[in-house]
Design an enzyme around this catalytic site. Structure first.
Site, PDB file in Angstrom:
ATOM      1  N   GLN A 112       4.263   4.388   3.119  1.00 49.26           N
ATOM      2  CA  GLN A 112       3.853   3.164   2.438  1.00 49.26           C
ATOM      3  C   GLN A 112       4.088   1.981   3.362  1.00 49.26           C
ATOM      4  OE1 GLN A 112       6.176   3.283  -1.193  1.00 49.26           O
ATOM      5  NE2 GLN A 112       7.640   1.781  -0.467  1.00 49.26           N
ATOM      6  N   ALA A 126       0.867  -1.190   0.000  1.00 47.85           N
ATOM      7  CA  ALA A 126       0.000   0.000   0.000  1.00 47.85           C
ATOM      8  C   ALA A 126       0.894   1.227   0.000  1.00 47.85           C
ATOM      9  CB  ALA A 126      -0.905   0.011   1.222  1.00 47.85           C
ATOM     10  N   SER A 127       0.429   2.265  -0.691  1.00 44.26           N
ATOM     11  CA  SER A 127       1.218   3.491  -0.767  1.00 44.26           C
ATOM     12  C   SER A 127       0.295   4.694  -0.720  1.00 44.26           C
ATOM     13  CB  SER A 127       2.043   3.509  -2.055  1.00 44.26           C
ATOM     14  OG  SER A 127       2.785   4.706  -2.164  1.00 44.26           O
ATOM     15  N   ALA A 128       0.686   5.695   0.078  1.00 42.66           N
ATOM     16  CA  ALA A 128      -0.087   6.945   0.168  1.00 42.66           C
ATOM     17  C   ALA A 128       0.891   8.111   0.129  1.00 42.66           C
ATOM     18  CB  ALA A 128      -0.919   6.957   1.441  1.00 42.66           C
ATOM     19  N   ASP A 135     -11.243   8.458   9.876  1.00 39.79           N
ATOM     20  CA  ASP A 135     -10.881   8.302   8.462  1.00 39.79           C
ATOM     21  C   ASP A 135     -11.392   6.949   7.960  1.00 39.79           C
ATOM     22  OD1 ASP A 135      -9.795   9.153   6.075  1.00 39.79           O
ATOM     23  OD2 ASP A 135      -7.761   8.468   6.522  1.00 39.79           O
TER      24      ASP A 135
END
Length: 509
Positions: free
Chosen positions: A131, A125-127, A281
């Site tokens: 990550q 996963a990457s934001a 969130d």
């Protein structure tokens, strides 16, 4: 570098016609006509909200996050802009694994393969800020390792400086600028980012939520492995589940979607009213479902907190609203101190009725809690209410929960699910249970205070007399000093008179 970034922002703004949003506020239309002549070749077929969303996506992850945060400020933005910005997704390409390993080795002070039994080089996963990689601890425990994006602080500092400059300019040139409080919004965003950049804070949030739901049959929260955590690294238990957006896969594993939707509502209201600490969130990317039907929460960078005053305000408003007791809704705002005490209850009640009454033409299951709360905020602003940041965050989370619940079960009656919980909570807060709980909580303190009570009462009764005696003594001292000064002045006056007499006698003689 900042100059080039500014040029890019201006170019993107012109390409997507963001200047038109400002020009549309000019009621005279003169400035818009001049501007249209200068940029005569531009034609925009998409609505302004879509153009704004696409512009933020073009400017990169920090502006995407800013748009996401803006979408929660429905008290400031028009509905079309807020709805479109809510569609923004934090999709960012992963940074090179070599950089992630460099961050880990700098933190641990040794090679990553000596820290973990094995470390998966492919990110899962990457934001924009971090990550995630999967790994195993030395004892074989499966973990997820969250690594802060290298150099992200510098990128954020540059973009925040530009946003601050744009906010100042917006306040000066746009008639609506002051009402929208752009500098305040940018400051709120800066705080929001600062929280996300400290992974120890996120780890603490995760640990708190896990403790709140220990033994829960509804929610699983991963365990934090503190010995491997730091400001730039967070290591937690790896979770196995199906993303909540994959409804076909959920049905295939035998999950009851109707029950799942009701459980989501119960989890939310438990966090809000029991704990006053909630995951703020909760979009589909952060929620998985375990094979046993329990929710799995992920990503704890943004959490909301509520005081007892906040919780009482919310519960009172929800219950009174659905009983159409608008006077009680108005009084709750005044009692909480969020509108001035001088506010006339009957005028405020009338304004709330005008906004809310049309909603009841719909079946209760079709009424949106989030939109109801938003309408209350918007009405209260006319009576000088400053919207509380924690309630704005809660309203955004509530909208997410509603959307998610009705995606799982279109027939979800949110009010029917939540009402018993709210009524039970109110009874616990204000009934005999509340009194009993208060006595239990205060009893340890009373054990230490009770033996001192006679002395404290005696002290309280005698203190006024002591204070009065001290005041009388002070007055007497001042009077004596004044008399002494008076005598001294008299003596000095007589001496001066004698000297003057002697001098006159000498001159005349």
């Amino acid at each position: 570098m900042r100059l080039f970034r500014l040029v890019k922002i201006v170019t993107v703004g012109l390409r997507f016609g963001l200047d038109r949003i400002v020009l549309d506020a000019d009621t005279s239309g003169r400035l818009a006509r001049v501007w249209n002549v200068l940029f005569f070749w531009r034609r925009f077929r998409e609505p302004r909200a879509v153009r704004l969303r696409r512009a933020l996506e073009s400017l990169g992850p920090i502006f995407v996050k800013f748009g996401q945060m803006l979408s929660t400020r429905r008290d400031l933005l028009p509905p079309d802009l807020a709805d479109e910005l809510a569609l923004l997704q934090d999709r960012v390409p992963p940074f090179p694994t070599a950089q992630a390993i460099a961050v880990l080795e700098d933190f641990y002070g040794k090679p990553v393969d000596e820290v973990f039994h094995d470390f998966n080089r492919t990110p899962v996963a990457s934001a924009s800020v971090a990550q995630v990689h999967f790994a195993h601890l030395p004892d074989g425990t499966e973990v997820a390792v969250k690594v802060l994006r290298p150099g992200i602080e510098r990128v954020i500092a540059h973009d925040l400086a530009l946003m601050e400059a744009a906010a100042i300019l917006l306040e000066k040139v746009w008639p609506e600028g002051r009402r929208l409080k752009p500098r305040e919004v940018v400051g709120e965003f800066a705080k929001y980012l600062a929280d996300e950049l400290d992974l120890m804070r996120e780890a603490a949030n995760c640990s708190q939520l896990r403790r709140n739901f220990t033994g829960s049959k509804l929610l699983i929260v991963p365990e934090v492995y503190w010995d491997w955590c730091g400001k730039s690294v967070m290591v937690m238990e790896r979770m196995h589940g199906v993303p909540i957006s994959q409804t076909a896969a959920l049905r295939a594993q035998g999950t009851d979607l109707s029950r799942l939707s009701r459980a989501g509502v119960e989890i939310f209201f438990t966090q809000v009213f029991r704990d006053g600490f909630f995951h703020a969130d909760m979009h589909p990317g952060n929620i998985f479902v375990h094979a046993d039907g329990r929710y799995i929460a992920l990503d704890f960078g943004i959490m909301g907190t509520l005081t007892d005053v906040d919780k009482n305000y919310l519960a009172t408003n929800f219950l009174a609203f659905f009983k159409r007791d608008y006077k009680r809704v108005a009084q709750a705002h005044i009692d909480a101190g969020w509108v001035p005490a001088k506010t006339r209850v009957d005028e405020f009640e009338s304004a709330i009725r005008a906004v809310c009454e049309p909603i009841f033409d719909k079946p209760l299951k079709d009424i949106s809690f989030g939109k109801t709360l938003l309408r209350l905020f918007q009405t209260a602003r006319r009576f000088e209410m400053e919207v509380q940041p924690q309630l704005v965050m809660l309203q955004k989370t509530l909208l997410n929960i509603e959307g998610l619940g009705r995606q799982l079960d279109p027939e979800l009656d949110l009010w029917k699910t939540a009402k018993p919980f709210l009524e039970r909570w109110m009874d616990e807060q204000m009934g005999w249970r509340a009194l009993s709980r208060g006595i239990r909580e205060e009893a340890p303190a009373w054990a230490g205070t009770l033996p001192q009570l006679p002395r404290l009462i005696h002290h309280a009764l005698t203190e006024p007399a002591r204070q009065q005696a001290a005041i009388r003594d002070e007055i007497a001292r001042l009077a004596a000093t004044q008399r002494q000064h008076g005598r001294l002045v008299t003596v000095i006056g007589l001496l001066l008179a004698a000297l003057v007499g002697i001098e006159l006698a000498r001159l005349l003689g």
